[in-house]
Design a protein around this motif. Structure first.
Motif, mmCIF file in Angstrom:
data_model
loop_
_atom_site.group_PDB
_atom_site.id
_atom_site.type_symbol
_atom_site.label_atom_id
_atom_site.label_comp_id
_atom_site.label_asym_id
_atom_site.label_seq_id
_atom_site.Cartn_x
_atom_site.Cartn_y
_atom_site.Cartn_z
ATOM 1 N N CYS A 294 0.979 -1.197 0.033
ATOM 2 C CA CYS A 294 0.174 0.015 0.068
ATOM 3 C C CYS A 294 0.869 1.217 -0.139
ATOM 4 N N CYS B 267 1.589 4.729 -3.370
ATOM 5 C CA CYS B 267 1.014 6.038 -3.387
ATOM 6 C C CYS B 267 1.027 6.951 -2.134
ATOM 7 N N HIS B 268 0.970 6.367 -1.011
ATOM 8 C CA HIS B 268 1.049 7.290 0.073
ATOM 9 C C HIS B 268 1.583 6.355 1.248
ATOM 10 N N HIS C 121 -3.370 8.480 6.965
ATOM 11 C CA HIS C 121 -4.139 7.884 7.969
ATOM 12 C C HIS C 121 -4.410 8.838 9.110
ATOM 13 N N ARG D 219 -3.930 12.238 8.953
ATOM 14 C CA ARG D 219 -4.164 13.489 8.438
ATOM 15 C C ARG D 219 -5.578 14.409 9.205
ATOM 16 N N SER E 112 -9.103 13.884 7.395
ATOM 17 C CA SER E 112 -9.305 12.595 6.635
ATOM 18 C C SER E 112 -10.740 12.336 6.162
ATOM 19 N N ILE E 113 -10.711 11.314 5.144
ATOM 20 C CA ILE E 113 -12.208 11.416 4.289
ATOM 21 C C ILE E 113 -12.832 10.023 5.016
ATOM 22 N N ARG F 217 -12.932 2.148 1.474
ATOM 23 C CA ARG F 217 -11.839 3.027 1.167
ATOM 24 C C ARG F 217 -10.687 1.823 0.833
ATOM 25 N N CYS G 50 -8.958 1.355 -2.684
ATOM 26 C CA CYS G 50 -7.465 1.597 -3.053
ATOM 27 C C CYS G 50 -7.046 0.281 -3.489
ATOM 28 N N TRP H 270 -7.161 -8.640 -3.987
ATOM 29 C CA TRP H 270 -6.978 -9.320 -2.601
ATOM 30 C C TRP H 270 -8.430 -9.958 -2.233
ATOM 31 N N VAL I 160 -6.388 -5.557 6.766
ATOM 32 C CA VAL I 160 -5.697 -4.190 6.388
ATOM 33 C C VAL I 160 -6.818 -3.214 6.945
ATOM 34 N N TYR J 107 -7.412 4.872 13.138
ATOM 35 C CA TYR J 107 -8.899 5.339 12.910
ATOM 36 C C TYR J 107 -9.689 5.249 14.471
HETATM 37 C C1 HEC Z 1 -2.865 3.701 -6.935
HETATM 38 C C2 HEC Z 1 -2.539 4.531 -5.809
HETATM 39 C C3 HEC Z 1 -3.094 4.208 -4.412
HETATM 40 C C4 HEC Z 1 -2.662 2.818 -3.769
HETATM 41 C C5 HEC Z 1 -1.804 1.782 -4.386
HETATM 42 C C6 HEC Z 1 -3.078 2.890 -2.606
HETATM 43 N N1 HEC Z 1 -3.926 3.950 -2.233
HETATM 44 FE FE1 HEC Z 1 -4.842 4.518 -0.746
HETATM 45 N N2 HEC Z 1 -5.160 6.558 -1.432
HETATM 46 C C7 HEC Z 1 -4.762 6.964 -2.771
HETATM 47 C C8 HEC Z 1 -5.111 8.260 -2.535
HETATM 48 C C9 HEC Z 1 -4.840 9.147 -3.832
HETATM 49 C C10 HEC Z 1 -5.732 8.549 -1.570
HETATM 50 C C11 HEC Z 1 -6.375 10.139 -0.994
HETATM 51 C C12 HEC Z 1 -7.624 10.347 -1.689
HETATM 52 C C13 HEC Z 1 -8.456 11.581 -1.055
HETATM 53 O O1 HEC Z 1 -7.861 12.466 -0.629
HETATM 54 O O2 HEC Z 1 -9.359 11.803 -1.860
HETATM 55 C C14 HEC Z 1 -6.019 7.296 -0.746
HETATM 56 C C15 HEC Z 1 -6.255 7.367 0.455
HETATM 57 C C16 HEC Z 1 -6.505 6.380 1.476
HETATM 58 C C17 HEC Z 1 -7.327 6.045 2.597
HETATM 59 C C18 HEC Z 1 -8.128 7.436 3.234
HETATM 60 C C19 HEC Z 1 -6.939 8.240 4.261
HETATM 61 C C20 HEC Z 1 -7.738 9.250 4.926
HETATM 62 O O3 HEC Z 1 -7.956 8.902 6.292
HETATM 63 O O4 HEC Z 1 -8.267 10.085 4.674
HETATM 64 C C21 HEC Z 1 -7.088 4.715 2.948
HETATM 65 C C22 HEC Z 1 -7.753 4.243 4.314
HETATM 66 C C23 HEC Z 1 -6.355 4.042 1.858
HETATM 67 N N3 HEC Z 1 -5.859 5.245 1.049
HETATM 68 C C24 HEC Z 1 -5.878 2.858 2.002
HETATM 69 C C25 HEC Z 1 -5.189 2.124 1.400
HETATM 70 C C26 HEC Z 1 -4.649 1.006 1.510
HETATM 71 C C27 HEC Z 1 -5.103 -0.137 2.458
HETATM 72 C C28 HEC Z 1 -3.821 0.611 0.287
HETATM 73 C C29 HEC Z 1 -3.356 -0.952 -0.189
HETATM 74 C C30 HEC Z 1 -4.404 -1.894 -0.473
HETATM 75 C C31 HEC Z 1 -3.841 1.708 -0.489
HETATM 76 N N4 HEC Z 1 -4.658 2.750 0.211
HETATM 77 C C32 HEC Z 1 -3.090 1.836 -1.643
HETATM 78 C C33 HEC Z 1 -4.112 6.329 -3.658
HETATM 79 C C34 HEC Z 1 -3.428 4.867 -3.419
#
Ligand code: HEC
Length: 92
Positions: free
Chosen positions: A34, A37-38, A43, A45, A48-49, A59, A63, A71, A79, A88
């Motif tokens: 995961c 991208c971030h 988590h 911030r 948070s959304i 979410r 993602c 998965w 996760v 959270y």
């Molecule tokens: C392809 C890129 C990408 C990958 C890979 C990715 N994410 Fe994200 N994720 C994002 C983006 C972009 C945001 C922010 C979205 C927004 O601000 O609207 C985000 C936001 C989130 C958030 C919300 C954070 C918050 O509290 O505001 C969660 C939870 C999250 N991701 C979980 C995961 C998990 C678990 C994985 C692995 C399975 C994962 N992400 C992999 C792009 C990705």
């Protein structure tokens, strides 16, 4: 060493789950998949959304499919459990 670790993690990922929502497995899955991208700071911030456990699971799934990880529902639960326990803290 790298090859050995890969083999071990492939083994770990293939072990069937006795129960859903294992935070420790979730942490391993998160770290392996995961952070492309971030990182986990997203988590914590302030804007948070995510506003519920259900929203968190949705979410994670969103993602996960964006990352094309394929998965199982159990892996998504793991996760979500990890992120909920660590960041959270929604009531189950
Ligand atoms: C392809 C890129 C990408 C990958 C890979 C990715 N994410 Fe994200 N994720 C994002 C983006 C972009 C945001 C922010 C979205 C927004 O601000 O609207 C985000 C936001 C989130 C958030 C919300 C954070 C918050 O509290 O505001 C969660 C939870 C999250 N991701 C979980 C995961 C998990 C678990 C994985 C692995 C399975 C994962 N992400 C992999 C792009 C990705």
């Amino acid at each position: 060493m790298k090859k050995l670790m890969l083999a071990v993690s492939v083994l770990l990922l293939n072990v069937p789950l006795a129960q859903a929502g294992d935070a420790k497995r979730g942490q391993e899955l998160y770290q392996a998949n995961c952070t492309r991208c971030h990182d986990t700071s997203i988590h914590a911030r302030p804007n948070s959304i995510i506003h519920s456990l259900d929203g968190l699971k949705k979410r994670v799934q969103f993602c996960e499919s964006n990352g094309r990880l394929n998965w199982s529902p159990e892996q998504i639960e793991d996760v979500a459990a990890y992120l909920n326990k660590t960041f959270y803290k929604f009531k189950e």
